[in-house]
Design a protein around this motif. Structure first.
Motif, short mmCIF file in Angstrom:
data_model
loop_
_atom_site.label_atom_id
_atom_site.label_comp_id
_atom_site.label_asym_id
_atom_site.label_seq_id
_atom_site.Cartn_x
_atom_site.Cartn_y
_atom_site.Cartn_z
N LYS A 48 0.84 -1.19 0.00
CA LYS A 48 0.00 0.00 0.00
C LYS A 48 0.88 1.25 0.00
O LYS A 48 1.84 1.35 0.77
CB LYS A 48 -0.91 0.03 1.23
CG LYS A 48 -1.96 -1.07 1.24
CD LYS A 48 -2.89 -0.91 2.44
CE LYS A 48 -3.98 -1.97 2.45
NZ LYS A 48 -4.88 -1.83 3.63
N GLU A 50 0.10 4.02 1.15
CA GLU A 50 -0.04 4.70 2.44
C GLU A 50 1.01 4.24 3.44
O GLU A 50 1.40 4.98 4.35
CB GLU A 50 -1.44 4.48 3.02
CG GLU A 50 -2.56 5.10 2.20
CD GLU A 50 -3.08 4.14 1.15
OE1 GLU A 50 -2.37 3.17 0.82
OE2 GLU A 50 -4.20 4.37 0.65
N ARG A 51 1.47 2.98 3.30
CA ARG A 51 2.47 2.44 4.21
C ARG A 51 3.89 2.75 3.72
O ARG A 51 4.80 3.01 4.51
CB ARG A 51 2.28 0.92 4.35
CG ARG A 51 3.12 0.29 5.44
CD ARG A 51 2.79 0.86 6.78
NE ARG A 51 3.63 0.32 7.83
CZ ARG A 51 3.92 0.95 8.96
NH1 ARG A 51 3.44 2.15 9.17
NH2 ARG A 51 4.68 0.39 9.86
N SER A 59 5.57 11.92 0.05
CA SER A 59 4.12 12.03 0.14
C SER A 59 3.48 10.88 -0.62
O SER A 59 4.12 10.21 -1.44
CB SER A 59 3.65 13.37 -0.44
OG SER A 59 3.84 13.39 -1.84
N LEU A 60 2.19 10.69 -0.36
CA LEU A 60 1.44 9.63 -1.05
C LEU A 60 1.48 9.85 -2.55
O LEU A 60 1.70 8.92 -3.34
CB LEU A 60 0.00 9.63 -0.54
CG LEU A 60 -0.94 8.56 -1.12
CD1 LEU A 60 -0.45 7.18 -0.75
CD2 LEU A 60 -2.35 8.77 -0.59
N GLN A 584 -0.67 6.03 8.56
CA GLN A 584 -0.41 5.56 7.21
C GLN A 584 -0.60 6.65 6.16
O GLN A 584 0.04 6.62 5.11
CB GLN A 584 -1.32 4.37 6.89
CG GLN A 584 -0.99 3.13 7.71
CD GLN A 584 -1.79 1.92 7.26
OE1 GLN A 584 -2.68 2.02 6.42
NE2 GLN A 584 -1.48 0.77 7.81
N ASP A 585 -1.49 7.60 6.42
CA ASP A 585 -1.76 8.64 5.42
C ASP A 585 -0.96 9.91 5.69
O ASP A 585 -1.25 10.97 5.15
CB ASP A 585 -3.24 8.99 5.37
CG ASP A 585 -3.78 9.44 6.71
OD1 ASP A 585 -3.08 9.24 7.72
OD2 ASP A 585 -4.90 9.99 6.75
N GLU A 587 2.35 12.50 5.81
CA GLU A 587 3.49 12.92 5.00
C GLU A 587 4.63 13.32 5.93
O GLU A 587 4.43 14.10 6.86
CB GLU A 587 3.11 14.11 4.11
CG GLU A 587 4.28 14.68 3.32
CD GLU A 587 3.92 15.95 2.58
OE1 GLU A 587 4.81 16.51 1.90
OE2 GLU A 587 2.76 16.40 2.69
N ARG A 600 -0.72 15.23 8.43
CA ARG A 600 -1.71 14.49 7.65
C ARG A 600 -3.03 15.26 7.66
O ARG A 600 -3.38 15.92 8.64
CB ARG A 600 -1.94 13.08 8.21
CG ARG A 600 -2.57 13.01 9.58
CD ARG A 600 -2.68 11.58 10.07
NE ARG A 600 -3.29 11.49 11.38
CZ ARG A 600 -4.61 11.33 11.57
NH1 ARG A 600 -5.43 11.22 10.54
NH2 ARG A 600 -5.10 11.26 12.80
#
Length: 714
Positions: A48, A50-51, A59-60, A584-585, A587, A600
């Motif tokens: 993922k 996010e991980r 960043s995502l 997980q989300d 930065e 986040r």
């Protein structure tokens, strides 16, 4: 410098050049290795983004751009095509003077000249409805989205979009049923160690100015304790700035440094202000004493006003003056930690307890709040460079609008907005169209710049970057955007030539006055303090009154901004030994050997005072007034569009920079244009913001030297 020193310095410079090349090569190798690891991890079936993002320090979006298959499904799914909309096109017949609306204006008559053909031998046609397809927006992978201009959202067609036009259940702004509690406050100059607490001044030894040293020194000098420490000078959070790549990193490191006997405040009950606020210049540190309920904030007084040259005692006097002046309008007024908190608290105490909104002002649906967040920009910031302006300017003249936002709070949208589709708008009479465009609305429009336009742009358009805007001015350009009623009105009724506006969709509110009483009281407080700053016999008290007047301005300015209620960004810090606990989300925004600092988004909270429709309306009115504003007392018009074409150099929120002086009247009232800077030419045209700000400061000093009473900060 002699020749020998010069030659030696060149040799040292070459060594630095080689070291930089080596470091860049090493960095490139590390980044390539990181990207290789990310690609390898992506092959794991349960991987993922996010991980992976916090582990990589990216960043995502940056992770997804490297491995698009990690993009969440919501970013890659195609949108369902909808039926094209028939936009309503409003065309104009002849240029008229744009007018800054006031309560005395009659709505139909104010804009009717802009919509009604002029009596000429060959009259122009009346407003017409022109069919045109609405482009269907198809979502794309994140990597593709980052490579093109930002696309603004639109309201879904049919019942799905109609369902947005409601309010959040059981959420409204109501009059408070409690008395706000004041906090014990001290004022500290972190450079000299001077501490002021009430009428007592103490000299402290602060060591290196760390959080722990400041808290220890302050609580030794004030045994009874303090709940808020305002830093008036010294900026201790910048003490190790040269050791960090970004100022924000230095601030985060200072806030998170160990403070013996204290830990980061994690909140009390429903207190949403727990934890540190990492800001490069005005951070907030929140701490709690170990094994105790004692909480304290360390804040910058710079949130309120420029403290340059002011002693802690003068800053204290400014806050005392601010409090006593506000108390004349709000008997229960309390100065809170920031101007925005104070402004919103004071506003809640003007909410009517009787009448139409006795049950409070309801909060819009989350969908409409999100739409306004994405499509309603703030102040206009634009630098116009050669060849649009000469390479050598004849002069650089600054006009700054005094207490500008206070001019635009007399009317705001209230209640549940109506959706005005292109089809609905087209069926209305000219009078109904005029009233709608003049009212409190937010419109999705397709805009065409006139073919012979030779002045600055009027309406904002989305530009690449997060919440970036530009103002197209090239003749014949067509673009799609969202804009408030005041700007639409200016585009249609500007003093040069009307623009073509096609209505695609819109929100239309009932007219109301939710901010009028609050703003009126703040304007009265500002006027009183401004008079004291000019007339008081004691120079120190004049300075304190001036600072207090600036604080009132900040209360209104940031209070309006707080209504926008943008999606919250939470900042946190996690020990390196507990890296798996980073959300997980989140930065990663900074890290050192001991801590990882992250942020986040948490989306929209159930904030009962979230009214982005009010902030958007004020911002739109202020941007429109930068272009054209009527001075009723003088029966004249002012603003950028009333200056010659090619003479506008820049806009900065409330200010416009021109190549020559204008005969614009000034009465010291909110919204008036103050002649604030004048740099005689020839002046090289600025090509960067830093160059503009440098010339601005020189121009202000030059005007002040030439005429000490002609310019001043208000």
């Amino acid at each position: 410098m002699d020749a020998k020193t010069y030659t030696a310095a060149l040799g040292e410079l070459r060594v630095l050049r080689d070291d930089i090349k080596k470091a860049q090569a090493a960095l490139a190798r590390l980044e390539a290795e990181r990207d290789k690891k990310i690609t390898m991890l992506a092959d794991y079936e349960k991987a993922k983004a996010e991980r992976i993002a916090p582990a990589a320090g990216l960043s995502l979006a940056e992770v997804v751009s490297r491995v698009p298959k990690l993009a969440p499904a919501t970013l890659t799914a195609d949108a369902t095509p909808t039926e094209p909309v028939q936009p309503a096109t409003v065309t104009e017949s002849a240029p008229v003077q744009a007018t800054e609306a006031t309560e005395a204006d009659e709505v139909p008559g104010a804009l009717a000249p802009a919509l009604t053909p002029q009596s000429t031998a060959d009259p122009e046609p009346r407003p017409t409805v022109e069919p045109a397809p609405t482009p269907v927006t198809i979502a794309a992978p994140a990597s593709a989205l980052m490579e093109r201009e930002r696309a603004l959202p639109s309201i879904p067609e049919g019942p799905d979009g109609d369902n947005w036009f409601t309010h959040t259940p059981n959420l409204a702004s109501t009059h408070p049923n409690f008395t706000q509690q004041a906090r014990t406050t001290v004022f500290l100059d972190a450079t000299t160690g001077t501490l002021v607490h009430r009428d007592r001044t103490t000299q402290l030894g602060l060591g290196n100015g760390s959080v722990g040293e400041i808290l220890t020194a302050v609580f030794h000098a004030v045994p009874e304790g303090a709940e808020r420490i305002y830093i008036t000078a010294g900026d201790p959070w910048h003490r190790d700035a040269d050791r960090h790549p970004y100022l924000k990193d230095a601030v985060a490191a200072w806030l998170n440094a160990p403070a013996p006997g204290w830990h980061t405040d994690t909140g009390r009950g429903k207190d949403r202000m727990a934890g540190h606020f990492v800001h490069p210049r005005n951070p907030v540190g929140r701490y709690q004493r170990d094994n105790s309920e004692h909480h304290v904030e360390i804040r910058s007084a710079g949130e309120w006003f420029d403290t340059t040259g002011a002693t802690p005692a003068i800053v204290r006097d400014a806050f005392v003056l601010l409090w006593t002046t506000l108390r004349s309008h709000w008997p229960d007024a309390v100065i809170m930690g920031s101007p925005s908190q104070t402004g919103r608290d004071l506003w809640t105490r003007t909410i009517p307890e009787r009448g139409q909104f006795a049950d409070g002002y309801p909060v819009l649906s989350e969908e409409l709040r999100g739409l306004l967040h994405a499509t309603a920009g703030q102040g206009r910031t634009e630098l116009i460079t050669p060849p649009q302006v000469p390479d050598q300017l004849p002069a650089l003249v600054e006009y700054d609008r005094t207490f500008a936002y206070a001019k635009h709070t007399w009317k705001s949208g209230v209640g549940t907005p109506r959706r005005i589709t292109a089809t609905t708008f087209a069926t209305w009479s000219e009078k109904e169209q005029t009233k709608a465009l003049f009212g409190c609305g937010h419109w999705h429009v397709r805009v065409t710049v006139p073919t012979n336009w030779n002045h600055v742009g009027i309406l904002p358009a989305p530009a690449p970057g997060d919440r970036a805007w530009h103002y197209p001015a090239t003749a014949g350009t067509t673009f799609t955007t969202w804009a408030g009623g005041p700007e639409i009105y200016t585009a249609l009724a500007n003093p040069l030539q009307p623009w073509k506006i096609e209505i695609l969709d819109g929100l239309l509110f009932d007219d109301g006055k939710p901010l009028d009483d609050w703003s009126r009281k703040l304007k009265e407080a500002w006027s009183r303090l401004t008079a004291q700053a000019q007339l008081h016999g004691d120079p120190a008290q004049r300075t304190a009154a001036h600072l207090a007047s600036r604080a009132v301005r900040a209360i209104l300015l940031y209070g309006i901004g707080s209504f926008a209620q943008r999606p919250r960004m939470v900042t946190g810090s996690t020990p390196r030994t507990m890296e798996r606990d980073v959300p997980q989300d989140a930065e990663i925004i900074a890290f050192d050997d001991h801590h990882i600092t992250w942020q986040r988004p948490t989306g929209f909270t159930r904030d009962p005072h979230a009214h982005p429709e009010w902030a958007a309306g004020v911002w739109s009115s202020a941007r429109a007034a930068l272009l054209s504003q009527r001075m009723r007392e003088d029966n004249t018009y002012v603003g950028a569009l009333h200056a010659p074409p090619g003479s506008v150099v820049a806009f900065r929120t409330d200010a416009v920079y021109l190549t020559g002086p204008q005969n614009w009247p000034y009465h010291g009232q909110p919204g008036d244009y103050l002649h604030k800077g004048h740099l005689a030419g020839p002046v090289p045209a600025p090509t960067t913001e830093d160059e503009l700000l440098n010339l601005r400061d020189i121009g202000r000093a030059a005007l002040q030297h030439r005429s000490p009473h002609s310019s001043g900060e208000v």
